[in-house]
Design an enzyme around this catalytic site. Structure first.
Site, short mmCIF file in Angstrom:
data_model
loop_
_atom_site.label_atom_id
_atom_site.label_comp_id
_atom_site.label_asym_id
_atom_site.label_seq_id
_atom_site.Cartn_x
_atom_site.Cartn_y
_atom_site.Cartn_z
N HIS A 109 -2.08 -8.59 -7.35
CA HIS A 109 -1.75 -7.23 -6.97
C HIS A 109 -0.90 -6.44 -8.01
O HIS A 109 -1.24 -5.17 -8.34
CB HIS A 109 -0.99 -7.30 -5.61
CG HIS A 109 -0.69 -5.91 -5.25
ND1 HIS A 109 -1.65 -5.04 -4.63
CD2 HIS A 109 0.65 -5.43 -5.08
CE1 HIS A 109 -1.11 -3.87 -4.07
NE2 HIS A 109 0.34 -3.97 -4.49
N LYS A 159 -1.20 9.76 -3.01
CA LYS A 159 -1.20 9.81 -1.55
C LYS A 159 0.34 9.69 -1.35
O LYS A 159 1.05 8.97 -2.25
CB LYS A 159 -1.90 8.32 -0.97
CG LYS A 159 -1.37 7.14 -1.57
CD LYS A 159 -2.14 6.00 -1.21
CE LYS A 159 -1.86 4.64 -1.92
NZ LYS A 159 -2.72 3.67 -1.46
N ARG A 213 1.66 -8.59 -2.26
CA ARG A 213 2.19 -7.04 -2.03
C ARG A 213 3.79 -6.77 -1.84
O ARG A 213 4.30 -5.84 -2.21
CB ARG A 213 1.64 -6.56 -0.98
CG ARG A 213 -0.09 -6.16 -1.28
CD ARG A 213 -0.74 -5.55 0.07
NE ARG A 213 -1.12 -6.58 0.95
CZ ARG A 213 -1.64 -6.47 2.00
NH1 ARG A 213 -2.14 -5.33 2.30
NH2 ARG A 213 -2.15 -7.67 2.75
#
Length: 401
Positions: free
Chosen positions: A211, A281, A177
């Protein structure tokens, strides 16, 4: 002249072994006239010498009088050819490594991976790996630093033990990440891990659902990276379920491509017509979400959230609440990696999720298993087939058609 003859003959014998009979196709030499003042003017040696000089300067075609014979007891089966392949694992996910070895009809290699009294990692290979193709199965899952150090030292040990080729099978790639600089004065840790693996001498990397795809580019061209799609396993699981108006949901904008591939696989392999939706989001700071908005419709539908991993499950549980508030009948989730850090098990147990499906790239903790909502699917067969195809130089992409 006779001395020169003997010299040339000796030179020819030095180029041709006694055990091999050669037929040399000499170039044709015509209208040759030897005009030296030697008394051996009628000798054929000069023509032969010129022809041989031409042959060795321009090249000649050689044919063996006898072809090498294949032993009568030679067999070309996988069990015998597996003799050049070795599979090792550390302490990260031994059950997965054992499953892969069972799928290949092999036993795990003998290796000792433990720690000294001061916490340093100790690695010792207990069998010969010289000239072998070694596959090290080690997801860098929590505790990430310990499992990563085990992987690095195992690669280094195999390289120093003269292994022919070293492939790191990393079902879960830790530090993935941290793939870019989101603010000043921070590392790009995913790239740094790639450099560490290369420095230890790895030849190839096999991962499952990185990821982000650009992590493959953090490795140099001499270290190819195979990023296997774990969604193939999830598609088969959900394709056999009785779903009502299924809708595939991406939990953020970056996962839309993954959700689209999951949807297309369901359409192709199971003759479904699922919809597509996305949750937008807005984060205040890492680990905290201020607001979530839904793009698309999930009313009277079975929603399937598709993501690459579930860590603390805060985002996932809020996304499930948003989908339920917009009229979803049931909320499922498929994620390749179930990290389940900190309060994740408690959040999942109290969430609106009907079922959370993950792969067994990371061992499931007792707390996570106790929720009753988490299902693990085996990824061992897919990884075993990938190892088999790599070892026998077959296509990897053919696994996902």
């Amino acid at each position: 002249m006779r001395k020169l003859n003997r010299t040339l003959f000796s030179a020819m014998r030095s180029h041709i072994s006694k055990e091999t009979v050669l037929a040399v196709n000499l170039p044709r030499v015509e209208n040759f006239r030897y005009e030296s003042g030697s008394s051996d003017q009628g000798s054929m040696f000069p023509a032969v010498a010129l022809a041989l000089a031409t042959v060795f300067s321009m090249g000649a075609s050689y044919s063996y009088a006898e072809e090498p014979k294949v032993p009568a007891n030679w067999k070309n089966d996988k069990k015998e050819s597996h003799s050049g392949l070795k599979i090792f694992t550390g302490n990260s996910n031994r059950p997965l490594a054992q499953d892969i070895a069972n799928q290949l009809g092999m036993s795990l290699g003998k290796i000792t991976v433990n720690t000294f009294a001061d916490g340093e990692v100790n690695v010792m290979v207990n069998e010969n790996v010289r000239g072998k193709d070694v596959y090290i199965i080690q997801p860098t899952s929590p505790p990430v630093n310990e499992t990563l150090m085990e992987l690095l030292l195992m690669i280094s040990t195999m390289r120093r033990a003269s292994a022919r080729k070293i492939t790191a099978v990393i079902p879960y790639y830790g530090y993935a990440r941290q793939d870019r600089k989101m603010q000043a004065r921070v590392p790009i840790s995913a790239a740094d891990v790639a450099r560490l693996l290369e420095a230890m001498g790895v030849d190839r990397v096999v991962a499952v659902d990185l990821h982000c795809g650009q992590i493959q580019g953090f490795f140099g061209p001499r270290v190819p990276v195979d990023n296997l799609g774990g969604g193939t396993v999830g598609v088969s699981y959900f394709g056999d379920m009785d779903l009502h108006n299924p809708v595939i949901v991406s939990p953020d904008a970056g996962g839309v491509y993954r959700a689209k591939k999951f949807r297309e696989s369901l359409m192709k392999k199971h003759d479904m017509e699922p919809g597509l939706a996305m949750i937008v989001k807005q984060r205040g700071k890492p680990g905290e979400i201020e607001k979530m908005d839904l793009v698309g419709s999930v009313a009277d539908c079975d929603a399937i959230i598709v993501d690459d991993m579930v860590d603390t499950a805060g985002t996932l549980c809020k996304a499930a609440d948003v989908l339920q508030s917009h009229g979803a009948r049931r909320v499922f989730c498929f994620a390749s990696h179930g990290v389940f850090s900190g309060p994740a098990p408690e959040r999942i147990a109290a969430s609106a999720l009907t079922e959370l499906v993950v792969l067994d790239t990371i061992p499931l903790s007792p707390q996570a298993a106790a929720t009753g909502k988490i299902t693990q699917l085996p990824v061992g067969p897919m990884l075993a087939q990938a190892i088999n195809n790599i070892h026998y130089k077959k296509s990897i992409s053919a696994l996902f058609k």
